[in-house]
Scaffold this motif. Structure first.
Motif, PDB file in Angstrom:
ATOM      1  N   UNK A 157     -37.688   3.861  74.577  1.00  0.00           N
ATOM      2  CA  UNK A 157     -36.814   4.937  74.155  1.00  0.00           C
ATOM      3  C   UNK A 157     -37.656   6.183  73.929  1.00  0.00           C
ATOM      4  N   UNK A 158     -37.027   7.339  74.041  1.00  0.00           N
ATOM      5  CA  UNK A 158     -37.737   8.586  73.797  1.00  0.00           C
ATOM      6  C   UNK A 158     -37.612   9.010  72.344  1.00  0.00           C
ATOM      7  N   UNK A 159     -38.195  10.131  72.025  1.00  0.00           N
ATOM      8  CA  UNK A 159     -38.104  10.701  70.682  1.00  0.00           C
ATOM      9  C   UNK A 159     -37.962  12.208  70.814  1.00  0.00           C
ATOM     10  N   UNK A 160     -37.733  12.864  69.687  1.00  0.00           N
ATOM     11  CA  UNK A 160     -37.684  14.323  69.689  1.00  0.00           C
ATOM     12  C   UNK A 160     -38.996  14.881  70.212  1.00  0.00           C
ATOM     13  N   UNK A 161     -38.917  15.895  71.030  1.00  0.00           N
ATOM     14  CA  UNK A 161     -40.102  16.399  71.716  1.00  0.00           C
ATOM     15  C   UNK A 161     -40.935  17.355  70.872  1.00  0.00           C
ATOM     16  N   UNK A 162     -40.341  17.906  69.831  1.00  0.00           N
ATOM     17  CA  UNK A 162     -41.035  18.909  69.029  1.00  0.00           C
ATOM     18  C   UNK A 162     -41.701  18.273  67.818  1.00  0.00           C
ATOM     19  N   UNK A 163     -43.000  18.499  67.657  1.00  0.00           N
ATOM     20  CA  UNK A 163     -43.707  18.024  66.479  1.00  0.00           C
ATOM     21  C   UNK A 163     -43.496  19.022  65.356  1.00  0.00           C
ATOM     22  N   UNK A 164     -42.948  18.550  64.253  1.00  0.00           N
ATOM     23  CA  UNK A 164     -42.588  19.434  63.152  1.00  0.00           C
ATOM     24  C   UNK A 164     -43.658  19.447  62.066  1.00  0.00           C
ATOM     25  N   UNK A 165     -44.295  18.305  61.881  1.00  0.00           N
ATOM     26  CA  UNK A 165     -45.107  18.120  60.688  1.00  0.00           C
ATOM     27  C   UNK A 165     -46.438  17.464  61.049  1.00  0.00           C
ATOM     28  N   UNK A 166     -47.488  17.844  60.378  1.00  0.00           N
ATOM     29  CA  UNK A 166     -48.770  17.172  60.564  1.00  0.00           C
ATOM     30  C   UNK A 166     -49.253  16.655  59.223  1.00  0.00           C
ATOM     31  N   UNK A 167     -49.892  15.490  59.220  1.00  0.00           N
ATOM     32  CA  UNK A 167     -50.289  14.853  57.963  1.00  0.00           C
ATOM     33  C   UNK A 167     -51.660  15.303  57.477  1.00  0.00           C
ATOM     34  N   UNK A 252     -36.299  -6.484  63.260  1.00  0.00           N
ATOM     35  CA  UNK A 252     -36.263  -5.275  64.069  1.00  0.00           C
ATOM     36  C   UNK A 252     -36.487  -5.605  65.538  1.00  0.00           C
ATOM     37  N   UNK A 253     -36.061  -4.700  66.409  1.00  0.00           N
ATOM     38  CA  UNK A 253     -36.454  -4.720  67.820  1.00  0.00           C
ATOM     39  C   UNK A 253     -37.601  -3.734  67.931  1.00  0.00           C
ATOM     40  N   UNK A 254     -37.302  -2.477  68.161  1.00  0.00           N
ATOM     41  CA  UNK A 254     -38.300  -1.413  68.063  1.00  0.00           C
ATOM     42  C   UNK A 254     -37.563  -0.138  67.664  1.00  0.00           C
ATOM     43  N   UNK A 255     -37.566   0.190  66.363  1.00  0.00           N
ATOM     44  CA  UNK A 255     -36.767   1.313  65.870  1.00  0.00           C
ATOM     45  C   UNK A 255     -37.272   2.676  66.329  1.00  0.00           C
ATOM     46  N   UNK A 256     -36.351   3.486  66.857  1.00  0.00           N
ATOM     47  CA  UNK A 256     -36.700   4.835  67.295  1.00  0.00           C
ATOM     48  C   UNK A 256     -37.225   5.659  66.131  1.00  0.00           C
ATOM     49  N   UNK A 257     -36.648   5.442  64.942  1.00  0.00           N
ATOM     50  CA  UNK A 257     -37.027   6.259  63.780  1.00  0.00           C
ATOM     51  C   UNK A 257     -38.528   6.182  63.507  1.00  0.00           C
ATOM     52  N   UNK A 258     -39.130   4.989  63.649  1.00  0.00           N
ATOM     53  CA  UNK A 258     -40.552   4.853  63.368  1.00  0.00           C
ATOM     54  C   UNK A 258     -41.389   5.600  64.404  1.00  0.00           C
ATOM     55  N   UNK A 259     -40.969   5.533  65.667  1.00  0.00           N
ATOM     56  CA  UNK A 259     -41.686   6.276  66.707  1.00  0.00           C
ATOM     57  C   UNK A 259     -41.606   7.775  66.416  1.00  0.00           C
ATOM     58  N   UNK A 260     -40.430   8.238  66.044  1.00  0.00           N
ATOM     59  CA  UNK A 260     -40.242   9.652  65.735  1.00  0.00           C
ATOM     60  C   UNK A 260     -41.121  10.083  64.569  1.00  0.00           C
TER      61      UNK A 260
END
Length: 348
Positions: A157-167, A252-260
């Motif tokens: 699955x894909x994710x949002x393309x824009x990086x908003x935050x850096x740690x 879980x299978x593979x949650x999109x939220x974690x990839x995002x």
């Protein structure tokens, strides 16, 4: 070539699977190779509209089958993303199926899920078995789908393309709040009942998601260290306010939220279940054993929140991109389309 999508719910405000289908159909609509994209669904939520998108709403299985029959032609490639794909199998329509599910693992959650498994596992097994090709979003679930269909491939699955935050923050300014995302039910949040009593009082948890299970919602509403934020668009979450993303789902299978979340640069703490170990590693987070004691989990969470653990920006998730994923599907669809037309021409 036209694409026909059969699903129960279509829109961004249901589940990770429906978010995936919405993003993929949007990409397919923008492809020159696609004439139109038909959506056959029982429920419609918020979705991206497009001039190529044609909506077919049904209330009963009979209505759905009638719509399927009316669209069954060599110009149309059929696709399913949930158990409603069984209707395509019943009608002997050729189709591609993407498995987003959590079965058979989910049957071990509690007796309710065990009862549900008696219905859903055979249903999915039949859907998977009769698909031309099965698409898996994780390597982990290939062991389940492979029991019923050997024609399979992996498309992330894909994710949002824009990086908003850096740690990359100083330890002094590192946020002390924990982020959790997902529909609030016992499967995703039941473990919090065991964890919260051991949680350091300086740490607060914000949860974003629809209210699903009244009992777990009521419990969390009464917890002083937890705030339920409700459902909001992923892009509206202020990631700079959080120091870690926590997932306590044991199935879980593979949650999109974690990839995002990883794409945003936020460290992740999650149980080592399903395909999560395919994306979470020592560079971007901490994997927990399902038998980990609550006090140990809370100490590891404390170490992340207060900057005692260091994480780097992970660059290994480039394949989780909607453009890449949609192109892989289109390549598969074109192959099926050309083979179908070739057979039809041979019979003329």
């Amino acid at each position: 070539m036209n694409i026909v999508v059969l699903t129960k719910n279509f829109g961004m405000n249901y589940t990770g699977a429906t978010v995936a289908t919405n993003n993929l159909t949007n990409k397919w609509c923008n492809s020159r190779d696609v004439g139109s994209v038909h959506i056959i669904a029982r429920n419609f939520g918020e979705f991206t509209k497009h001039e190529k998108l044609i909506i077919h709403k049904f209330k009963t299985y009979k209505e759905a089958i009638e719509i399927i029959s009316s669209l069954n032609s060599e110009e149309n490639i059929f696709y399913s993303d949930d158990h409603y794909g069984v209707l395509l199998a019943v009608k002997h329509v050729n189709y591609v199926h993407t498995y987003h599910g959590n079965w058979p693992d989910a049957k071990h959650i509690d007796y309710k899920f065990f009862i549900k498994s008696i219905y859903f596992i055979p249903l999915y097994a039949f859907t998977i078995k009769n698909a031309q090709t099965v698409v898996n979003v994780s390597k982990y679930m290939e062991k389940f789908t492979g029991r019923y269909n050997k024609s399979s491939m992996l498309i992330r699955n894909g994710v949002n393309e824009k990086t908003i935050y850096t740690s990359k923050k100083s330890k002094e300014s590192f946020p002390k709040k924990v982020l959790m995302i997902g529909g609030i039910d016992g499967r995703k949040y039941g473990q919090l009942k065991k964890i919260l009593p051991s949680l350091n009082k300086k740490i607060h948890i914000d949860i974003y998601g629809n209210f699903i299970d009244d009992k777990i919602v009521k419990f969390l509403q009464n917890e002083p260290q937890v705030t339920l934020k409700g459902f909001i668009d992923f892009n509206e979450i202020e990631f700079e306010n959080y120091g870690v993303y926590l997932s306590v789902s044991t199935i879980e299978n593979l949650p999109i939220s974690i990839v995002e979340i990883i794409k945003q640069g936020l460290p992740v703490m999650a149980y080592d279940v399903g395909g999560i170990s395919e994306i979470v590693n020592t560079s971007n987070g901490v994997l927990l054993d399902k038998k980990e004691k609550p006090d140990v989990i809370c100490q590891k969470l404390y170490n992340i929140i207060f900057g005692k653990d260091e994480f780097t920006q992970d660059k290994s998730l480039d394949e989780f991109d909607w453009t890449i994923s949609s192109q892989k599907y289109l390549t598969l669809f074109r192959k099926i389309y050309l083979n179908t037309r070739g057979k039809c021409n041979d019979n003329e």
